[in-house]
Design a protein around this motif. Structure first.
Motif, PDB file in Angstrom:
ATOM      1  N   ASP A 224       9.608  -2.783  -6.122  1.00  0.00           N
ATOM      2  CA  ASP A 224       9.562  -2.801  -4.580  1.00  0.00           C
ATOM      3  C   ASP A 224      11.256  -3.473  -4.484  1.00  0.00           C
ATOM      4  O   ASP A 224      11.690  -4.031  -4.790  1.00  0.00           O
ATOM      5  N   SER A 230       8.128 -10.790  -2.871  1.00  0.00           N
ATOM      6  CA  SER A 230       7.375 -10.038  -2.611  1.00  0.00           C
ATOM      7  C   SER A 230       6.276 -10.824  -3.207  1.00  0.00           C
ATOM      8  O   SER A 230       5.306 -11.370  -3.441  1.00  0.00           O
ATOM      9  N   GLN A 235      -0.646 -12.240  -0.996  1.00  0.00           N
ATOM     10  CA  GLN A 235      -1.590 -10.802  -0.382  1.00  0.00           C
ATOM     11  C   GLN A 235      -0.320  -9.826  -1.224  1.00  0.00           C
ATOM     12  O   GLN A 235      -0.803  -8.910  -1.174  1.00  0.00           O
ATOM     13  N   LYS A 236       0.917 -10.340  -0.918  1.00  0.00           N
ATOM     14  CA  LYS A 236       1.732  -8.964  -1.735  1.00  0.00           C
ATOM     15  C   LYS A 236       2.199  -8.931  -3.031  1.00  0.00           C
ATOM     16  O   LYS A 236       1.874  -7.512  -3.548  1.00  0.00           O
ATOM     17  N   LYS A 238      -0.921  -8.550  -4.848  1.00  0.00           N
ATOM     18  CA  LYS A 238      -1.970  -8.449  -4.580  1.00  0.00           C
ATOM     19  C   LYS A 238      -2.297  -6.688  -4.762  1.00  0.00           C
ATOM     20  O   LYS A 238      -2.695  -6.402  -5.535  1.00  0.00           O
ATOM     21  N   ASN A 239      -1.312  -6.592  -3.465  1.00  0.00           N
ATOM     22  CA  ASN A 239      -0.991  -5.474  -3.678  1.00  0.00           C
ATOM     23  C   ASN A 239      -0.198  -4.847  -4.498  1.00  0.00           C
ATOM     24  O   ASN A 239      -0.722  -3.410  -4.905  1.00  0.00           O
ATOM     25  N   LEU A 240       0.618  -5.275  -4.896  1.00  0.00           N
ATOM     26  CA  LEU A 240       1.579  -5.142  -5.966  1.00  0.00           C
ATOM     27  C   LEU A 240       0.769  -4.568  -7.177  1.00  0.00           C
ATOM     28  O   LEU A 240       1.062  -2.952  -7.851  1.00  0.00           O
ATOM     29  N   GLU A 242      -2.625  -3.716  -7.288  1.00  0.00           N
ATOM     30  CA  GLU A 242      -3.672  -3.045  -7.547  1.00  0.00           C
ATOM     31  C   GLU A 242      -2.810  -1.418  -7.332  1.00  0.00           C
ATOM     32  O   GLU A 242      -2.923  -1.130  -8.132  1.00  0.00           O
ATOM     33  N   LEU A 243      -1.061  -1.536  -7.337  1.00  0.00           N
ATOM     34  CA  LEU A 243      -0.732  -0.456  -7.612  1.00  0.00           C
ATOM     35  C   LEU A 243      -0.389  -0.562  -8.884  1.00  0.00           C
ATOM     36  O   LEU A 243      -0.741   1.038  -9.313  1.00  0.00           O
TER      37      LEU A 243
END
Length: 268
Positions: A224, A230, A235-236, A238-240, A242-243
């Motif tokens: 990223d 992030s 939220q960012k 959490k996205n990372l 999850e990825l």
């Protein structure tokens, strides 16, 4: 008595391993390692050997979860700092190829540093076989390694790949796995071994293990462009995470991760 080579001892005596997991990509590595260790450790209290456990971050965390932990590290400096950590865990000055434990005395053995600190394959196999010796039947060994592409990807990401010395260092790692840092490059290991995924698996198979899983630690999330920003956005982040979670066993993406972890159990 020195339990590791002079270059490695000098690096750790000059650096601050105690704060490494709090800076740079350290928080991501620490959080992901805890997730992966927990995935295999489960909730039942275990007798755990933390080999190459450094200054005790993981031993402190594991002991707080109710596990009985013995930390082993070859540097007196690390042992002294580990003893100051919270948690009731045992600290022993020792080295991965010659562990001072009886056969089949641990439920879980964690190899944090030995697999990349030992450049010669024979030495790494000795460390893995020692882990096999001290783990109980039905137990597990978790081994952490650096991927052979780690430096090259980082150098491409930060624009340092065109520095002649960095290029040669990355080339050596990609072609042979051997890492030798330029003399004037501070803050990184001077010598180490960086694995290909299949190589790491084969070293455990040769040592009498069957493989439970091979996982990316940081995955591709560190790529990223605004990673540090992030990471501090809920939220960012959490996205990372999850990825990483959805791809951590994707063999085709494994070499995008700086670190990987193998879980293996001894053949009975």
């Amino acid at each position: 008595m020195k339990l590791i080579n002079s270059a490695l001892a000098d690096f750790y005596n000059k650096s601050n391993e105690d704060t490494r997991l709090q800076t740079g990509l350290g928080p991501l590595e620490f959080e992901r390692n805890k997730i992966l260790i927990n995935r295999y450790a489960g909730t039942r209290p275990l007798h755990i050997a933390d080999i190459g456990g450094g200054t005790g971050h993981y031993a402190s965390w594991l002991s707080a979860l109710g596990h009985k932990v013995t930390l082993v590290d070859p540097l007196p400096k690390h042992i002294e700092k580990a003893k100051r950590k919270t948690g009731s865990f045992r600290c022993i000055l020792g080295e991965a190829r010659h562990l001072p434990f009886n056969n089949a005395s641990f439920d879980l053995v964690i190899l944090h540093g030995p697999l990349y600190h030992l450049q010669r394959q024979n030495d790494r196999l000795l460390a893995i076989k020692e882990a096999r010796r001290i783990v109980r039947p039905g137990g597990m060994v978790l081994g952490f390694a650096i991927t052979h592409s780690a430096s090259a990807l980082a150098a491409l990401h930060n624009g340092m790949i065109h520095d002649t010395q960095i290029f040669h260092m990355c080339s050596s790692e990609l072609l042979t796995g051997e890492h030798h840092a330029p003399d004037d490059l501070n803050g990184i290991l001077q010598c180490a071994y960086y694995h290909r995924p299949d190589e790491l698996l084969n070293e455990f198979i040769q040592s009498g293990f069957h493989i439970n899983g091979l996982h990316a630690v940081e995955g591709m999330a560190w790529m990223d462009h605004n990673f540090f920003e992030s990471w501090h956005d809920l939220q960012k982040k959490k996205n990372l995470m999850e990825l990483i979670s959805m791809t951590d066993q994707d063999q085709s993406l494994l070499c995008l991760s700086p670190h990987m972890m193998v879980s293996a159990s001894p053949f009975l």
